[in-house]
Design an enzyme around this catalytic site. Structure first.
Site, short mmCIF file in Angstrom:
data_model
loop_
_atom_site.label_atom_id
_atom_site.label_comp_id
_atom_site.label_asym_id
_atom_site.label_seq_id
_atom_site.Cartn_x
_atom_site.Cartn_y
_atom_site.Cartn_z
N LYS A 35 0.83 -1.20 0.00
CA LYS A 35 0.00 0.00 0.00
C LYS A 35 0.87 1.25 0.00
CE LYS A 35 -2.33 1.70 3.73
NZ LYS A 35 -2.32 3.18 3.80
N ASP A 44 -3.50 4.18 -2.12
CA ASP A 44 -4.43 4.66 -1.08
C ASP A 44 -4.36 6.18 -0.99
OD1 ASP A 44 -6.16 4.79 1.07
OD2 ASP A 44 -4.61 4.30 2.54
N LYS A 60 -7.34 8.06 -1.32
CA LYS A 60 -8.65 8.50 -0.80
C LYS A 60 -9.25 9.66 -1.58
CE LYS A 60 -7.48 6.99 3.91
NZ LYS A 60 -6.10 6.54 3.74
N ASP A 62 -13.73 14.32 -4.55
CA ASP A 62 -13.88 15.55 -5.34
C ASP A 62 -15.17 15.41 -6.13
OD1 ASP A 62 -13.29 17.90 -6.95
OD2 ASP A 62 -11.17 17.56 -6.52
N THR A 82 -11.09 6.38 11.37
CA THR A 82 -11.10 5.87 12.76
C THR A 82 -10.53 6.88 13.76
OG1 THR A 82 -9.08 4.71 12.17
CG2 THR A 82 -11.08 3.39 12.28
N ARG A 95 3.67 -1.33 10.54
CA ARG A 95 4.80 -1.46 11.47
C ARG A 95 5.06 -2.87 12.01
NH1 ARG A 95 2.65 3.75 14.45
NH2 ARG A 95 0.77 2.76 13.60
O1 C5P Z 1 1.72 0.49 11.00
P1 C5P Z 1 0.27 0.12 10.99
O2 C5P Z 1 0.01 -1.35 10.87
O3 C5P Z 1 -0.49 0.77 12.13
O4 C5P Z 1 -0.26 0.79 9.64
C1 C5P Z 1 -1.62 0.78 9.29
C2 C5P Z 1 -1.85 1.45 7.98
O5 C5P Z 1 -3.25 1.53 7.75
C3 C5P Z 1 -1.33 2.88 7.87
O6 C5P Z 1 -0.94 3.08 6.51
C4 C5P Z 1 -2.53 3.71 8.20
O7 C5P Z 1 -2.49 4.97 7.59
C5 C5P Z 1 -3.65 2.88 7.63
N1 C5P Z 1 -4.94 3.11 8.24
C6 C5P Z 1 -5.20 2.93 9.60
N2 C5P Z 1 -6.43 3.17 10.11
C7 C5P Z 1 -7.41 3.58 9.31
C8 C5P Z 1 -7.19 3.77 7.96
C9 C5P Z 1 -5.93 3.53 7.45
O8 C5P Z 1 -4.31 2.54 10.34
N3 C5P Z 1 -8.61 3.77 9.82
#
Ligand code: C5P
Length: 246
Positions: free
Chosen positions: A39, A66, A68, A71, A130, A222
């Site tokens: 992603k 991604d 988003k 528009d 979220t 992560r």
């Molecule tokens: O590092 P981690 O596993 O927390 O990364 C989660 C990914 O999902 C990040 O790219 C974050 O921007 C994305 N994301 C999220 N929660 C959301 C929407 C997207 O953590 N509600």
């Protein structure tokens, strides 16, 4: 029923939340045989430009763009054509853009895929971020209903507009699955294996729990990218998914 290693790998999407092409490509080279897709978010896309999509594909990685989009319908539709032309595996639009915007985007992606004879990207909508609290949702955005209800309303609207699915937090999976049925795609971030740090995520599920709850794809950053051995981390996650009862 449990799944094969290839089926489990296909569910894992690695979030390349890194600032440079160099860092992204190290991860892609290490992981492209271990996971389903990568992603790219707005940080990497805007720092490195659209060629990053091609670079990842050249290494054998599928790309989830991604960005988003939100528009007017024509602008989003034309952009959907561009992203389809770049052979993205998946991309996001904002459900808040409304039914017409979503339907026009879905149609545009379909048309472009047919014209170029490429696979249509999986088109998913982002619903309520979220990071928004119930209080902010009501007072700042002005919607006086529980966030979870709005998420389901937007998931159904996205489905009616011809989208393939939505991005949803783990706790929303069940309600969306119930409202939208088995064929609707649910992409879930907020995934943490028991052995990984929660970081700033609060509503988390393990990979196994999320797949058992009904997620089709897991966006994981992560817990893979910040580990000393990202390959090992990805393999452990895939093995955990293989144990899910679905
Ligand atoms: O590092 P981690 O596993 O927390 O990364 C989660 C990914 O999902 C990040 O790219 C974050 O921007 C994305 N994301 C999220 N929660 C959301 C929407 C997207 O953590 N509600």
């Amino acid at each position: 029923m449990t799944m094969t290693r290839e089926e489990a790998k296909a569910k894992v999407i690695v979030a390349l939340d890194v600032p440079t092409r160099e860092e992204a490509m190290v991860l892609v080279q290490q992981l492209h045989n271990e996971v389903g897709a990568f992603k790219i978010g707005m940080q990497l896309y805007n720092s490195e430009g659209p060629d990053i999509v091609r670079d990842i594909q050249a290494e054998g990685g599928k790309v989830f763009v991604d960005l988003k989009f939100h528009d007017i319908p024509n602008t989003v539709a034309q952009t959907s054509k561009v992203i389809t032309g770049r052979k993205a595996f998946m991309f996001t639009v904002h459900a808040a853009g409304g039914h017409t915007m979503l339907a026009t985007a879905a149609e545009a992606a379909k048309e472009m895929a047919a014209e170029l004879q490429v696979k249509k990207p999986i088109l998913v909508a982002v619903t309520v971020l979220t990071s928004i609290s119930q209080q902010e949702f009501e007072e700042e955005i002005g919607v006086k209903r529980p966030i979870e209800e709005q998420v389901v309303i937007w998931a159904k609207m996205s489905q009616a507009a011809g989208l393939d699915g939505v991005v949803a937090s783990p706790k929303e999976i069940k309600a969306i699955r119930q409202a939208c049925g088995e064929d609707f795609v649910i992409v879930t971030p907020g995934i943490r294996p028991t052995w990984a740090a929660a970081n700033d995520q609060s509503r988390i599920m393990t990979p196994k729990q999320a797949v058992e709850a009904g997620a089709n794809y897991l966006v994981i950053g992560r817990p893979i990218t910040k580990q000393e051995d990202p390959v090992k981390a990805a393999q452990m996650i895939v093995e955990e998914i293989m144990t899910a009862e679905i």
